[in-house]
Design an enzyme around this catalytic site. Structure first.
Site, PDB file in Angstrom:
ATOM      1  N   SER A   1      -0.188   7.905  -1.234  1.00  0.00           N
ATOM      2  CA  SER A   1       0.437   6.648  -0.816  1.00  0.00           C
ATOM      3  C   SER A   1       1.894   6.645  -1.268  1.00  0.00           C
ATOM      4  CB  SER A   1      -0.308   5.474  -1.451  1.00  0.00           C
ATOM      5  OG  SER A   1       0.364   4.275  -1.163  1.00  0.00           O
TER       6      SER A   1
ATOM      7  N   CYS B   1      -4.396  -4.156  -7.343  1.00  0.00           N
ATOM      8  CA  CYS B   1      -4.486  -3.814  -5.925  1.00  0.00           C
ATOM      9  C   CYS B   1      -5.235  -4.883  -5.170  1.00  0.00           C
ATOM     10  CB  CYS B   1      -5.214  -2.502  -5.741  1.00  0.00           C
ATOM     11  SG  CYS B   1      -4.176  -1.156  -6.173  1.00  0.00           S
TER      12      CYS B   1
ATOM     13  N   THR C   1       1.792   4.454  17.256  1.00  0.00           N
ATOM     14  CA  THR C   1       3.192   4.892  17.124  1.00  0.00           C
ATOM     15  C   THR C   1       3.552   4.997  15.651  1.00  0.00           C
ATOM     16  OG1 THR C   1       3.742   3.853  19.212  1.00  0.00           O
ATOM     17  CG2 THR C   1       5.581   4.306  17.726  1.00  0.00           C
TER      18      THR C   1
ATOM     19  N   GLY D   1      -2.558   4.374   1.277  1.00  0.00           N
ATOM     20  CA  GLY D   1      -3.674   4.987   0.572  1.00  0.00           C
ATOM     21  C   GLY D   1      -5.016   4.412   1.017  1.00  0.00           C
TER      22      GLY D   1
ATOM     23  N   GLN E   1      -2.620   7.658  -7.309  1.00  0.00           N
ATOM     24  CA  GLN E   1      -1.916   7.336  -8.563  1.00  0.00           C
ATOM     25  C   GLN E   1      -1.338   8.570  -9.243  1.00  0.00           C
ATOM     26  OE1 GLN E   1      -0.896   4.602  -9.829  1.00  0.00           O
ATOM     27  NE2 GLN E   1      -2.062   3.099  -8.665  1.00  0.00           N
TER      28      GLN E   1
END
Ligand code: PLP
Length: 383
Positions: free
Chosen positions: A186, A310, A224, A70, A166
């Site tokens: 996310s 977070c 990648t 996110g 969220q």
């Protein structure tokens, strides 16, 4: 001691389907850019996941740029648009810190963006900005009127970004219905692994890549692909919000809030006047610092967060609560409880027992109130 995990907004337990998809992908070797069979197989895994992620939010698969989470999706949206940025004051740090010179849009006491101010700013702007407003807040669960914001912003030629990190997996999210141009997701907030996410980009929105190198993600995000993470994200996205009975979760959350208020009628539930996610409750316990509460809960085997987890595990004053006008005295006593698909009634009861215990002990230790009647945690809950 069984851990009672009430911190789903920090990260969710991985869904078994996502775990299987991660492990399967890890056991296979193949770069999705290689032309041989192993590469083609890896490519199929990526594209199947992309389809599931797109379907989760009602978007076409080619609008999905896979990212490392996110934070990267938010940074890409805010920086890649090359426009001035207006963002709600309660946005996640990965929006607010992504770019200098960003203008923060005030929120009301309920935590909702002030659309009158937004409109006044847009009318006076020299250049149409990027407007970034999240769907659901990580600390309070408050749900923003994103559609209203998008309609206003588009009238003034602005681009609209929505951080739905969220919200996705906890409520229905549809880019068309929200009317936004960019949307962040996310995996680890919806039962997938951490370290993978997506930015959904409406076809005609110009976006400058932040990561350059190989031509992955159609040159919008080089590197990648994180095959195992993407496979897990796809599996979690396929489950989405549908398998969890969010009305049941809402009832548990209500049970927690009612229980807390029975013990302490002056306990604050921050954001309760606004529409909220069904799983989140931000509870201020009068007189007890949130860091102390988090430790006490942890000792009792209960995982909750003080403010936003977070950041770094450090407890700082919450910019979200400050933006809502919650005074520092109260904000410093706020703990976030966030439920999810693994939550059960026992979790609610255990939380209430420990909350009551912490509160009553703290009250008893304060001289002026030491004479207040004492009740056991269980009695308080039954009353
Ligand atoms: N946006 C919101 C609202 C969040 O709550 C978080 C993380 O908690 C993020 C963005 C960042 O997502 P990630 O952890 O995948 O980088």
């Amino acid at each position: 001691m069984d851990v009672c995990y009430l911190d789903h907004n920090a990260t969710t337990p991985i869904r078994p389907e996502a775990e299987t998809a991660v492990l399967d992908a890890l056991r296979r070797c193949g770069n999705p850019s290689s032309v041989h069979r192993a590469g083609r197989h890896a490519r199929q895994t990526v594209e199947a996941a992309r389809e599931a992620i797109a379907a989760l939010v009602g978007a076409p698969p080619d609008s999905v740029i896979l990212t490392s989470g996110g934070t990267e999706a938010n940074n890409l949206a805010v920086r890649g648009c090359r426009r001035p940025v207006v963002a709600a004051a309660t946005e996640h740090a990965s929006v607010l810190s992504a770019i200098g010179g960003l203008r923060t849009l005030p929120v009301t006491e309920r935590g909702l963006v002030d659309t009158d101010i937004l409109e006044a700013w847009l009318a006076a702007a020299d250049e149409p900005p990027l407007v970034s407003v999240m769907l659901a807040n990580n600390e309070t669960g408050v749900i923003q009127p994103v559609r209203v914001v998008a309609d206003i912003a588009h009238r003034y030629g602005a681009i609209v970004h929505c951080d739905a990190v969220q919200a996705a997996g906890k409520m229905q999210v549809d880019v068309g219905e929200l009317g936004v141009d960019l949307l962040s997701l996310s995996a680890h907030k919806l039962g997938g692994p951490a370290g993978v996410g997506a930015l959904v980009v409406k076809g005609d929105v110009p976006l400058e890549a932040m990561l350059r190198g190989g031509g992955q993600e159609r040159s919008r995000r080089a590197g990648t692909e994180n095959l195992a993470g993407i496979a897990g994200f796809g599996a979690a996205a396929a489950i989405g919000a549908n398998r969890t009975d969010w009305r049941r979760i809402d009832r548990l959350r209500q049970g927690i809030e009612d229980g807390v208020r029975r013990v302490c009628p002056t306990a604050g539930i921050i954001g309760e006047e606004a529409p909220r996610l069904p799983n989140t409750s931000c509870i201020a316990m009068p007189g007890v610092n949130s860091a102390v509460q988090v430790i006490r809960f942890d000792l009792a085997g209960i995982a909750v967060s003080a403010g936003s987890a977070c950041s770094s595990g450090s407890v700082r004053d919450s910019h979200v609560l400050a933006a809502m006008g919650v005074g520092s005295e109260i904000a410093r006593t706020a703990v976030r409880v966030s439920l999810g698909w693994t939550s059960r009634e026992e979790d609610m009861n255990r939380f209430l027992d420990v909350w009551t215990d912490i509160f009553l002990k703290a009250r008893a230790s304060r001289p002026a109130e030491a004479s207040a009647p004492k009740t056991s945690a269980a009695e308080e809950r039954m009353s």
